[in-house]
Design a protein around this motif. Structure first.
Motif, PDB file in Angstrom:
ATOM      1  N   TYR A   1      41.535  26.891  46.422  1.00  0.00           N
ATOM      2  CA  TYR A   1      40.474  27.634  45.748  1.00  0.00           C
ATOM      3  C   TYR A   1      39.302  27.883  46.702  1.00  0.00           C
ATOM      4  CZ  TYR A   1      42.591  26.933  41.134  1.00  0.00           C
ATOM      5  OH  TYR A   1      43.428  26.965  40.051  1.00  0.00           O
ATOM      6  N   LEU A   2      38.938  26.861  47.470  1.00  0.00           N
ATOM      7  CA  LEU A   2      37.792  26.980  48.359  1.00  0.00           C
ATOM      8  C   LEU A   2      38.041  27.993  49.465  1.00  0.00           C
ATOM      9  CD1 LEU A   2      36.767  23.224  48.725  1.00  0.00           C
ATOM     10  CD2 LEU A   2      35.879  24.929  47.150  1.00  0.00           C
ATOM     11  N   HIS A   3      39.290  28.144  49.885  1.00  0.00           N
ATOM     12  CA  HIS A   3      39.621  29.097  50.942  1.00  0.00           C
ATOM     13  C   HIS A   3      39.735  30.522  50.411  1.00  0.00           C
ATOM     14  CE1 HIS A   3      41.524  25.540  53.337  1.00  0.00           C
ATOM     15  NE2 HIS A   3      40.209  25.554  53.384  1.00  0.00           N
ATOM     16  N   SER A   4      39.644  30.687  49.099  1.00  0.00           N
ATOM     17  CA  SER A   4      39.733  32.011  48.487  1.00  0.00           C
ATOM     18  C   SER A   4      38.338  32.562  48.235  1.00  0.00           C
ATOM     19  CB  SER A   4      40.501  31.921  47.166  1.00  0.00           C
ATOM     20  OG  SER A   4      39.701  31.286  46.176  1.00  0.00           O
ATOM     21  N   ARG A   5      38.280  33.702  47.564  1.00  0.00           N
ATOM     22  CA  ARG A   5      36.998  34.303  47.198  1.00  0.00           C
ATOM     23  C   ARG A   5      36.580  33.933  45.783  1.00  0.00           C
ATOM     24  NH1 ARG A   5      33.767  35.992  50.988  1.00  0.00           N
ATOM     25  NH2 ARG A   5      32.921  37.626  49.644  1.00  0.00           N
ATOM     26  N   LEU A   6      37.276  32.984  45.175  1.00  0.00           N
ATOM     27  CA  LEU A   6      36.909  32.535  43.832  1.00  0.00           C
ATOM     28  C   LEU A   6      35.644  31.688  43.888  1.00  0.00           C
ATOM     29  CD1 LEU A   6      40.399  31.527  42.402  1.00  0.00           C
ATOM     30  CD2 LEU A   6      39.008  33.475  41.693  1.00  0.00           C
ATOM     31  N   LEU A   7      34.824  31.816  42.874  1.00  0.00           N
ATOM     32  CA  LEU A   7      33.629  30.984  42.745  1.00  0.00           C
ATOM     33  C   LEU A   7      34.036  29.679  42.074  1.00  0.00           C
ATOM     34  CD1 LEU A   7      30.562  30.568  42.904  1.00  0.00           C
ATOM     35  CD2 LEU A   7      30.368  31.724  40.707  1.00  0.00           C
ATOM     36  N   VAL A   8      33.850  28.554  42.765  1.00  0.00           N
ATOM     37  CA  VAL A   8      34.230  27.244  42.243  1.00  0.00           C
ATOM     38  C   VAL A   8      33.012  26.599  41.587  1.00  0.00           C
ATOM     39  CG1 VAL A   8      35.082  24.938  42.816  1.00  0.00           C
ATOM     40  CG2 VAL A   8      36.034  26.947  43.967  1.00  0.00           C
ATOM     41  N   VAL A   9      33.096  26.387  40.280  1.00  0.00           N
ATOM     42  CA  VAL A   9      32.031  25.705  39.543  1.00  0.00           C
ATOM     43  C   VAL A   9      32.404  24.231  39.462  1.00  0.00           C
ATOM     44  CG1 VAL A   9      30.787  25.515  37.366  1.00  0.00           C
ATOM     45  CG2 VAL A   9      31.505  27.768  38.209  1.00  0.00           C
ATOM     46  N   ARG A  10      31.725  23.427  40.240  1.00  0.00           N
ATOM     47  CA  ARG A  10      32.021  21.988  40.286  1.00  0.00           C
ATOM     48  C   ARG A  10      30.808  21.238  39.784  1.00  0.00           C
ATOM     49  NH1 ARG A  10      35.529  18.572  41.164  1.00  0.00           N
ATOM     50  NH2 ARG A  10      35.339  16.632  42.300  1.00  0.00           N
ATOM     51  N   ALA A  11      30.957  20.606  38.619  1.00  0.00           N
ATOM     52  CA  ALA A  11      29.813  19.950  37.988  1.00  0.00           C
ATOM     53  C   ALA A  11      30.300  18.774  37.159  1.00  0.00           C
ATOM     54  CB  ALA A  11      29.060  20.939  37.097  1.00  0.00           C
ATOM     55  N   PRO A  12      29.487  17.707  37.043  1.00  0.00           N
ATOM     56  CA  PRO A  12      29.854  16.597  36.164  1.00  0.00           C
ATOM     57  C   PRO A  12      29.903  17.049  34.718  1.00  0.00           C
ATOM     58  CG  PRO A  12      27.612  16.344  36.983  1.00  0.00           C
ATOM     59  CD  PRO A  12      28.196  17.486  37.725  1.00  0.00           C
ATOM     60  N   SER A  13      30.904  16.569  33.986  1.00  0.00           N
ATOM     61  CA  SER A  13      31.098  16.955  32.590  1.00  0.00           C
ATOM     62  C   SER A  13      30.866  15.746  31.693  1.00  0.00           C
ATOM     63  CB  SER A  13      32.508  17.517  32.377  1.00  0.00           C
ATOM     64  OG  SER A  13      32.709  17.844  31.023  1.00  0.00           O
ATOM     65  N   ARG A  14      29.916  15.853  30.783  1.00  0.00           N
ATOM     66  CA  ARG A  14      29.579  14.721  29.913  1.00  0.00           C
ATOM     67  C   ARG A  14      30.570  14.540  28.769  1.00  0.00           C
ATOM     68  NH1 ARG A  14      26.077  17.054  25.726  1.00  0.00           N
ATOM     69  NH2 ARG A  14      25.917  19.283  26.123  1.00  0.00           N
ATOM     70  N   GLY A  15      31.553  15.438  28.662  1.00  0.00           N
ATOM     71  CA  GLY A  15      32.535  15.328  27.587  1.00  0.00           C
ATOM     72  C   GLY A  15      33.946  15.075  28.072  1.00  0.00           C
ATOM     73  N   LEU A  16      34.099  14.600  29.331  1.00  0.00           N
ATOM     74  CA  LEU A  16      35.413  14.383  29.924  1.00  0.00           C
ATOM     75  C   LEU A  16      35.460  12.984  30.532  1.00  0.00           C
ATOM     76  CD1 LEU A  16      38.130  15.836  30.544  1.00  0.00           C
ATOM     77  CD2 LEU A  16      37.132  16.504  32.744  1.00  0.00           C
ATOM     78  N   PHE A  17      36.361  12.130  30.012  1.00  0.00           N
ATOM     79  CA  PHE A  17      36.430  10.727  30.428  1.00  0.00           C
ATOM     80  C   PHE A  17      37.841  10.364  30.875  1.00  0.00           C
ATOM     81  CE2 PHE A  17      32.861  10.981  27.587  1.00  0.00           C
ATOM     82  CZ  PHE A  17      31.934  10.086  28.094  1.00  0.00           C
ATOM     83  N   HIS A  18      37.909   9.566  31.931  1.00  0.00           N
ATOM     84  CA  HIS A  18      39.178   8.969  32.348  1.00  0.00           C
ATOM     85  C   HIS A  18      39.175   7.525  31.848  1.00  0.00           C
ATOM     86  CE1 HIS A  18      41.984   6.816  35.041  1.00  0.00           C
ATOM     87  NE2 HIS A  18      42.655   7.952  35.029  1.00  0.00           N
ATOM     88  N   LEU A  19      40.079   7.221  30.904  1.00  0.00           N
ATOM     89  CA  LEU A  19      40.138   5.884  30.317  1.00  0.00           C
ATOM     90  C   LEU A  19      40.779   4.919  31.307  1.00  0.00           C
ATOM     91  CD1 LEU A  19      41.275   6.832  26.703  1.00  0.00           C
ATOM     92  CD2 LEU A  19      38.961   6.619  27.615  1.00  0.00           C
ATOM     93  N   TRP A  20      40.214   3.732  31.367  1.00  0.00           N
ATOM     94  CA  TRP A  20      40.698   2.748  32.342  1.00  0.00           C
ATOM     95  C   TRP A  20      42.118   2.299  32.017  1.00  0.00           C
ATOM     96  CZ3 TRP A  20      42.602  -2.217  32.233  1.00  0.00           C
ATOM     97  CH2 TRP A  20      42.696  -2.871  33.482  1.00  0.00           C
ATOM     98  N   HIS A  21      42.910   2.143  33.050  1.00  0.00           N
ATOM     99  CA  HIS A  21      44.218   1.502  32.922  1.00  0.00           C
ATOM    100  C   HIS A  21      44.523   0.838  34.259  1.00  0.00           C
ATOM    101  CE1 HIS A  21      46.341   4.524  35.437  1.00  0.00           C
ATOM    102  NE2 HIS A  21      45.468   5.371  34.905  1.00  0.00           N
ATOM    103  N   GLU A  22      45.276  -0.220  34.208  1.00  0.00           N
ATOM    104  CA  GLU A  22      45.589  -0.951  35.431  1.00  0.00           C
ATOM    105  C   GLU A  22      46.485  -0.105  36.322  1.00  0.00           C
ATOM    106  OE1 GLU A  22      47.259  -5.347  36.849  1.00  0.00           O
ATOM    107  OE2 GLU A  22      47.171  -4.805  34.717  1.00  0.00           O
ATOM    108  N   LYS A  23      46.160  -0.075  37.598  1.00  0.00           N
ATOM    109  CA  LYS A  23      46.932   0.715  38.559  1.00  0.00           C
ATOM    110  C   LYS A  23      47.966  -0.163  39.249  1.00  0.00           C
ATOM    111  CE  LYS A  23      43.684   4.371  39.725  1.00  0.00           C
ATOM    112  NZ  LYS A  23      44.609   5.448  39.391  1.00  0.00           N
TER     113      LYS A  23
END
Length: 517
Positions: free
Chosen positions: A442-464
């Motif tokens: 995406y970064l190598h293209s002409r697309l505009l990348v909107v990269r921002a923290p999202s307050r409604g998106l969570f990764h739930l913990w699990h043992e790796k």
């Protein structure tokens, strides 16, 4: 022939620009993580077999990393000072050249000429900024991330140990800046358009503001995108402003209907039936009950537990009267990148918004609207930064003290961290490594990348579990991620110094008992 007013204007604008560039660049270095700075490696958690000596060595190493980090900041400050001195010399030369020609300029230039010159400068800054079209970037470290803000809080990416993943803008200048932007947006929304019916015109208030994103390019200016509630359900008003180190400029004001913006959620899966059960509970509540404009594509690897997965999907479809579900089975070794690629290509029903999702992800209905508002076919791609949960057993002290899931979803430096990358590579098997490949494309293209923290998106913990079959580089990445997911720096430190803390408490208790007797 140069006019006297134009000469003075150019000199004044140039001087102001030099000072503003230095000040904003200096603030930028300390408010954002420099892309060239070395990333701090996470501490392993307290059950490491290396013992106290090993942890002391790790802490010393961490201190050394911080020293290198500060050295990098000092180097960048020095470079900025040199750039400022060079610009000052250029302005000095320009001033001398203009003074030599001052004799030839008329005494009183027309006022509209100075205004035109200023407008030309501002328009030039706007044209160079990454607003309408993305800029080709060499790698992921060259991205200037956005920060998300609401009426009361700011959510920003920050690797420093003293910064919070969410905070109220305590600095007066920061509060005033965001307040000014929101007030300007409200004024623009409430200004009558030509042909408006004033009797039925809606008056917007701060309560209609949903959220905004902003970022500063230190050589161009600050971009703000603000989202307000629209006139009807599933419609929004978006305003774009740009501050080119000068007056705030309105770039765009538009209605954004989202009724027909279908999101296809693609989930790669192998085994992990219990986790998928929790995912489907969230899917029912958010995607079916609240949103309704969703299609779910599950790409399942292997044959183990496939019957349970089919039953869950069929039950959801039957009980909720929801037909937008696709199950694809692949008799292959699990590959997250391969699953996302197959799921995306399987869609044949025209244009659709793709949301690549893992089974450990929890998201809200507000996040789904953010996906719709921050993407545009052929022009803009949304790369949200999710908040990754720490080990709840360490956060809350014991497994028995863990509260219900909804109460765990708190953005705080002691509950989790902003997770950096996501993406896929179809050639990678198992875990890890695919996170940055699509992102780089995406970064190598002409697309505009909107990269921002999202307050409604969570990764739930699990043992790796890091497979010993992984190549050395992927295994190292997996172990680093495993350590990073356990607890915050302060919590790990308390675990490491637990014996000293307990000994101190015991001593204090003993002294208190002696004094009472």
């Amino acid at each position: 022939m140069l006019r006297r007013g134009v000469l003075d204007c150019v000199v004044r604008v140039g001087a102001v620009l030099a000072v503003a560039c230095f000040c904003l660049s200096f603030l930028y270095v300390f408010s954002c993580s420099p892309h060239t700075a070395e990333r701090l490696s996470p501490l392993p958690w307290a059950n490491s077999p290396t013992g106290k000596e090993g942890y002391q060595a790790l802490l010393q190493e961490r201190e050394e990393q911080h020293r290198r980090y500060m050295s990098s900041l000092q180097k960048q400050i020095s470079q900025l000072k040199e750039a400022l001195e060079e610009r000052t010399e250029q302005l000095k030369s320009l001033r001398e050249a203009l003074e030599q020609k001052r004799e030839l300029a008329p005494a009183k230039p027309p006022a509209d000429q100075s205004t035109a010159d200023l407008q030309e400068f501002l328009q030039n800054q706007l044209t160079q900024a990454e607003i309408h079209v993305g800029t080709q970037l060499p790698n992921e470290y060259a991205v200037v991330p956005y920060e998300t803000f609401t009426l009361h809080k700011v959510y920003q990416l920050e690797t420093g140990l003293t910064r919070h993943p969410e905070e109220k803008p305590v600095r007066k200048d920061r509060r005033d800046e965001l307040t000014n932007v929101i007030e300007t947006a409200l004024q623009a929304l409430n200004t009558p358009w030509e042909g408006d019916n004033l009797n039925h015109r809606r008056v917007y208030s701060p309560a209609d503001f949903i959220e905004g994103i902003s970022r500063t390019e230190r050589d161009k200016g600050t971009l703000y995108e603000l989202t307000f509630k629209g006139d009807r359900s599933n419609e929004f008003r978006r305003l774009v402003f740009f501050r080119p180190f000068g007056p705030l400029m309105k770039v765009k004001s538009e209605k954004v209907p989202t009724d027909n913006m279908l999101i296809n959620i693609v989930v790669p899966l192998a085994k992990r039936v219990e986790k998928f059960k929790h995912f489907m509970q969230n899917f029912r509540d958010v995607c079916i009950h609240q949103d309704g404009r969703i299609h779910l594509t599950v790409v399942y690897f292997g044959k183990d537990h496939i019957r349970e997965v089919k039953e869950m999907l069929e039950n959801t479809s039957r009980e909720m009267k929801f037909r937008n579900i696709t199950l694809i089975q692949l008799n292959e070794e699990f590959s997250r990148g391969r699953g996302l690629d197959v799921g995306a290509r399987f869609w044949k029903r025209g244009n659709v918004l793709l949301f690549f999702c893992d089974v450990d992800i929890y998201f809200s209905a507000e996040f789904l609207n953010s996906c719709r508002l921050n993407t545009q076919p052929g022009k803009k791609v949304f790369y949200p930064v999710l908040f990754s949960q720490y080990n709840p057993s360490l956060i809350y002290g014991s497994h028995d003290a863990i509260p219900p899931l909804q109460k765990q979803l708190v953005i705080d430096k002691n509950t989790g961290f902003w997770r950096d990358f996501g993406g896929f590579d179809v050639d990678i098997k198992g875990w890890g490594g695919e996170d940055v490949h699509l992102y780089r494309k995406y970064l190598h293209s002409r697309l505009l990348v909107v990269r921002a923290p999202s307050r409604g998106l969570f990764h739930l913990w699990h043992e790796k579990n890091c497979s010993v079959k992984l190549p050395p580089e992927q295994f190292k990445m997996c172990m680093q991620s495993k350590a990073m997911n356990e607890a915050s720096h302060g919590q790990l430190g308390m675990l490491f110094f637990r014996q000293e803390v307990e000994a101190h408490l015991h001593k204090q208790k003993h002294q208190s008992n002696v004094s009472k007797s």
